[in-house]
Design a protein around this motif. Sequence first.
Motif, mmCIF file in Angstrom:
data_model
loop_
_atom_site.group_PDB
_atom_site.id
_atom_site.type_symbol
_atom_site.label_atom_id
_atom_site.label_comp_id
_atom_site.label_asym_id
_atom_site.label_seq_id
_atom_site.Cartn_x
_atom_site.Cartn_y
_atom_site.Cartn_z
ATOM 1 N N GLU A 520 0.842 -1.193 0.000
ATOM 2 C CA GLU A 520 0.000 0.000 0.000
ATOM 3 C C GLU A 520 0.880 1.247 0.000
ATOM 4 O OE1 GLU A 520 -3.262 -0.209 2.920
ATOM 5 O OE2 GLU A 520 -2.429 -2.142 3.444
ATOM 6 N N ASP A 521 0.275 2.371 -0.435
ATOM 7 C CA ASP A 521 0.954 3.646 -0.310
ATOM 8 C C ASP A 521 0.765 4.145 1.118
ATOM 9 O OD1 ASP A 521 1.591 3.498 -2.890
ATOM 10 O OD2 ASP A 521 0.244 5.057 -3.617
ATOM 11 N N VAL A 522 1.865 4.299 1.828
ATOM 12 C CA VAL A 522 1.795 4.716 3.224
ATOM 13 C C VAL A 522 2.576 5.995 3.380
ATOM 14 C CG1 VAL A 522 2.340 4.115 5.594
ATOM 15 C CG2 VAL A 522 1.591 2.336 4.018
ATOM 16 N N ALA A 523 1.901 7.053 3.736
ATOM 17 C CA ALA A 523 2.598 8.289 4.047
ATOM 18 C C ALA A 523 3.408 8.089 5.317
ATOM 19 C CB ALA A 523 1.594 9.425 4.228
ATOM 20 N N ILE A 524 4.540 8.732 5.391
ATOM 21 C CA ILE A 524 5.434 8.520 6.527
ATOM 22 C C ILE A 524 4.739 8.844 7.840
ATOM 23 C CG2 ILE A 524 7.561 9.359 7.610
ATOM 24 C CD1 ILE A 524 8.730 9.633 4.828
ATOM 25 N N GLU A 525 3.944 9.914 7.841
ATOM 26 C CA GLU A 525 3.288 10.287 9.094
ATOM 27 C C GLU A 525 2.232 9.269 9.519
ATOM 28 O OE1 GLU A 525 1.676 12.956 5.731
ATOM 29 O OE2 GLU A 525 3.592 12.120 6.412
ATOM 30 N N ASN A 526 1.823 8.376 8.611
ATOM 31 C CA ASN A 526 0.827 7.344 8.946
ATOM 32 C C ASN A 526 1.451 5.991 9.238
ATOM 33 O OD1 ASN A 526 -1.203 9.221 8.532
ATOM 34 N ND2 ASN A 526 -1.441 8.677 6.373
ATOM 35 N N MET A 527 2.770 5.911 9.219
ATOM 36 C CA MET A 527 3.427 4.615 9.379
ATOM 37 C C MET A 527 3.184 3.988 10.745
ATOM 38 S SD MET A 527 7.128 4.572 7.556
ATOM 39 C CE MET A 527 7.244 4.170 5.825
ATOM 40 N N SER A 528 3.184 4.795 11.782
ATOM 41 C CA SER A 528 2.997 4.241 13.117
ATOM 42 C C SER A 528 1.643 3.549 13.240
ATOM 43 C CB SER A 528 3.115 5.359 14.165
ATOM 44 O OG SER A 528 4.437 5.849 14.238
ATOM 45 N N GLU A 529 0.625 4.183 12.695
ATOM 46 C CA GLU A 529 -0.694 3.564 12.727
ATOM 47 C C GLU A 529 -0.741 2.339 11.810
ATOM 48 O OE1 GLU A 529 -5.392 4.583 11.707
ATOM 49 O OE2 GLU A 529 -3.842 6.122 11.491
ATOM 50 N N SER A 530 -0.099 2.431 10.644
ATOM 51 C CA SER A 530 -0.138 1.320 9.686
ATOM 52 C C SER A 530 0.546 0.075 10.231
ATOM 53 C CB SER A 530 0.513 1.753 8.371
ATOM 54 O OG SER A 530 -0.195 2.802 7.772
ATOM 55 N N ILE A 531 1.676 0.242 10.921
ATOM 56 C CA ILE A 531 2.382 -0.932 11.433
ATOM 57 C C ILE A 531 1.576 -1.589 12.545
ATOM 58 C CG2 ILE A 531 3.758 0.316 13.155
ATOM 59 C CD1 ILE A 531 4.892 -2.643 10.954
ATOM 60 N N ARG A 532 0.847 -0.813 13.320
ATOM 61 C CA ARG A 532 -0.003 -1.388 14.362
ATOM 62 C C ARG A 532 -1.168 -2.166 13.743
ATOM 63 N NH1 ARG A 532 2.559 2.852 16.637
ATOM 64 N NH2 ARG A 532 2.867 2.841 18.918
ATOM 65 N N ARG A 533 -1.785 -1.592 12.712
ATOM 66 C CA ARG A 533 -2.874 -2.311 12.050
ATOM 67 C C ARG A 533 -2.365 -3.591 11.387
ATOM 68 N NH1 ARG A 533 -7.478 0.259 12.170
ATOM 69 N NH2 ARG A 533 -7.557 2.519 12.486
ATOM 70 N N TYR A 534 -1.163 -3.516 10.838
ATOM 71 C CA TYR A 534 -0.568 -4.719 10.237
ATOM 72 C C TYR A 534 -0.356 -5.804 11.287
ATOM 73 C CZ TYR A 534 2.654 -7.708 7.649
ATOM 74 O OH TYR A 534 3.252 -8.790 7.039
ATOM 75 N N ALA A 535 0.131 -5.409 12.465
ATOM 76 C CA ALA A 535 0.357 -6.380 13.536
ATOM 77 C C ALA A 535 -0.964 -7.007 13.990
ATOM 78 C CB ALA A 535 1.068 -5.713 14.708
ATOM 79 N N LEU A 536 -1.997 -6.184 14.173
ATOM 80 C CA LEU A 536 -3.297 -6.713 14.612
ATOM 81 C C LEU A 536 -3.894 -7.635 13.556
ATOM 82 C CD1 LEU A 536 -4.868 -3.545 16.276
ATOM 83 C CD2 LEU A 536 -3.760 -5.497 17.396
ATOM 84 N N ARG A 537 -3.753 -7.253 12.292
ATOM 85 C CA ARG A 537 -4.299 -8.097 11.231
ATOM 86 C C ARG A 537 -3.559 -9.440 11.171
ATOM 87 N NH1 ARG A 537 -3.473 -9.044 5.692
ATOM 88 N NH2 ARG A 537 -5.416 -9.481 4.570
ATOM 89 N N SER A 538 -2.246 -9.410 11.337
ATOM 90 C CA SER A 538 -1.471 -10.655 11.329
ATOM 91 C C SER A 538 -1.888 -11.562 12.476
ATOM 92 C CB SER A 538 0.028 -10.335 11.419
ATOM 93 O OG SER A 538 0.440 -9.567 10.301
#
Length: 814
Positions: A520-538
């Motif tokens: 996905e396209d992830v803006a740098i300022e959204n990375m912290s939220e994206s990595i958490r969602r990735y962890a929860l989804r995994s």
Amino acid sequence: TKILNQAIDILQRLQSEANSICAEESIEDDVLPSKKDKEEKSLPSLSSSPLLQSLAHAAISSLHALDQLVQRVNQSKNKGSRKSSGQAWKALENVVTSTFLPVDADVHDVSVSGSSNDFSKSNNHEIARALALLTAGIALSMDCTDDEGNSSTNKMVASAIIPSDRVHMLQQHGKKFQLKEDIKQQKQQQHGKKYMKGENSKKVTCSGVDGGDGDSNEDMRVQTVIHSMARNALLGLLTLAVDTMKNGTATSVDLQIVAKLESGFSVGDMGRTLNTESEDEELAKAVANVVDVVFRKSSSSNNNDNKGDCDGSMEDDNYGYGDGGELISKDLIAPTFSLVANTRPWEYVQVEKLVTCAAELDLWYSAELLCDAAIASTTHDEKKVMMATNLPKISTTEELLTEDPATVTSIPRDSIGHLAAAAIIDITFDYRLYRRADAFASKYYAFGGPARFAEARFLHACDTITKVVKRRVVQVIDKQIDRVDASVARVSKDLNLTVSSSTSNNADSKDQRDLLYDGEDVAIENMSESIRRYALRSLRLANQHAAAHRLAKLWEMEYAHDPMLMTEELEERKRLFVQWDDEGCPGNSSDDAAGGGGGARPLPELIAEPADLLEKFCVLENNLYVGFDCEWHDSIKGVALLQLSTVTDSLLLDIPALTATKEGCDALKATVEKLFTKPKVLGIKHVIGFGCKDDIKRLRISPCVATTAKSHWFPQDQRCTFEDLRNLVRERNPQLSGKGGLHFGLSRACEMFLDKQLDKCEQCSDWLARPLSAEQREYAALDAWSCAAIGKKIYEGEGQVKAKEEDGVMVLTK
């Protein structure tokens, strides 16, 4: 004359010491055949000067004695091969140490106030030692094999007598070597002169740097003389190597030993010191000639229609493997990289292409040395840092993160330092080596850019989370989240500095605020939220809901194992990402003449039986475009899955199952080998992959029941026929290539040409699991299908995109 005589005397003592140890060996063998005649022929008539002839013959005789010593020790009947090699090395080290200990034990203890004769004697002996070593090194480099046709003995002898470059030793061995050096300094302070006498003889210095605190002018004179001798010898050896290789014959010069000579005598470094940091142009041209000949660089390498050389050829001005695509030994390539890194002929070579080539050949240490050298030339700072290639697994990449991008803002963004750093980081992304990408992006933070660092740290965290969830070691997830948070904080701050101070025409698109990664396209300022969602989804996909609830509460995020929420998430992903049953995709029966609109076609199953492969492979025949991709697992060599697809049909080949039997290997040879060597026989015009050289490399090392390379089911020593989709896209869209071009992945290419991204969530999943999940099979099939579909659009004239800059961000449109 005095120095020549001293050098001859040193070599004669070397021969005498070796012969005396041979005599002490109680081995009742016949006298070994002499190599002297052969060696005399390899060094014909060096000069009409009798002294120089005597020096050459003394070197040959001493090397013959050392060779006899090694063979005598290795012939011991009471020692295993490994133990005997160790004993041989110790014997060589003892001989060299005792030989190069100064005749006058007090010669190294002369103070500044000593007599001028004593100081001159010390300097002359230092030059004579260097001359003896240099002569022996030349003789070794021009005798590439021993009597048995291998060069192992010569390499051992060369390592023993050619002085070590302390800087390279420190880079290669890191903190362990530094600790040993610190211990030596402590012993020097404790035991004084007695300890230094022994250490000076072992180190066999050639530049005078370690010879004490004598008069600086005299020391510089000694260094200048020794450098001049070593430089001239190096130029002669390089010229001879080029001449023999140009004639189409195997080089009579061992480049590995030549590189040892250059490194040991610090020819490049000392040249920069003596010439006020300017490069030696004559030496640079000589090394560039070696590069051109070794890699068979030619203008014809650009006229291959992107057909894959697949073993290290590079885009644009390629450094390829010759017209026949033959493999070149790493014994030839690795020392060439070393010579380039030390002599820095940047005006005559393309450093980013050499870095890419080294990485493609798994010579990561060489690639990193080239990067370090390019950055040192850019900043004019010769400081040495830890080698990321040798970073221990127990260490973290934070240890490498020391540079501040604000310190290099005045350096043009297309400098060789920036190009080299970008090349080594980008290729680690291509090869999915995310920990290594994190290490390089950390080390080269100022030159690779904050955005590359953020991407590497983010993907490394995703990869690690996938692995720890599988192993149920979920406590590691917290640490990965913290690392991403820290990187986002630093990058957000530094990007504000670099973006505001950089000029738009030199801006690297990777250093903009929008980060594009292969998913996905992830803006740098959204990375912290994206990595958490990735962890929860995994965790949810792994049914580890308790751990997911705990982390969600800690992060103040909502987490509910609710089927309705999962359905909504699935629908959102269908909108964003290419789906198996989308219009134009293999699963959409409306595009299938035989389907007649009877609903979605099922996902392909794994082909594990030879008969199934032979039967189903026909769906690929008589199609203009076939895409391919591979998936692998860290625990095995080769690939775990090979995906092949036309624009309408996909096949998933279970390589471990097929290669377990001779019948499976024969089936692969009759199908896959033909696809990659003679596709036109099958009615196929274009075989297309994406960033696929690592795929080809892994296919070549995949298992095979056959015992010879020629009978392997995948072509080993001939050129493969394939095209790299990334090159095709850049060729049709020049704005994506060049020094400031986008480094884009397959998902981004899908968005450009197919209007949807490719969902890469399964990329780091377990590809050895059997059976594969439906999500894995869909991801694998679409990976190969997208290569064929995009290739078709490009060749049929639908592959043009436009690039424009909006608010400092590179935006691509059709």
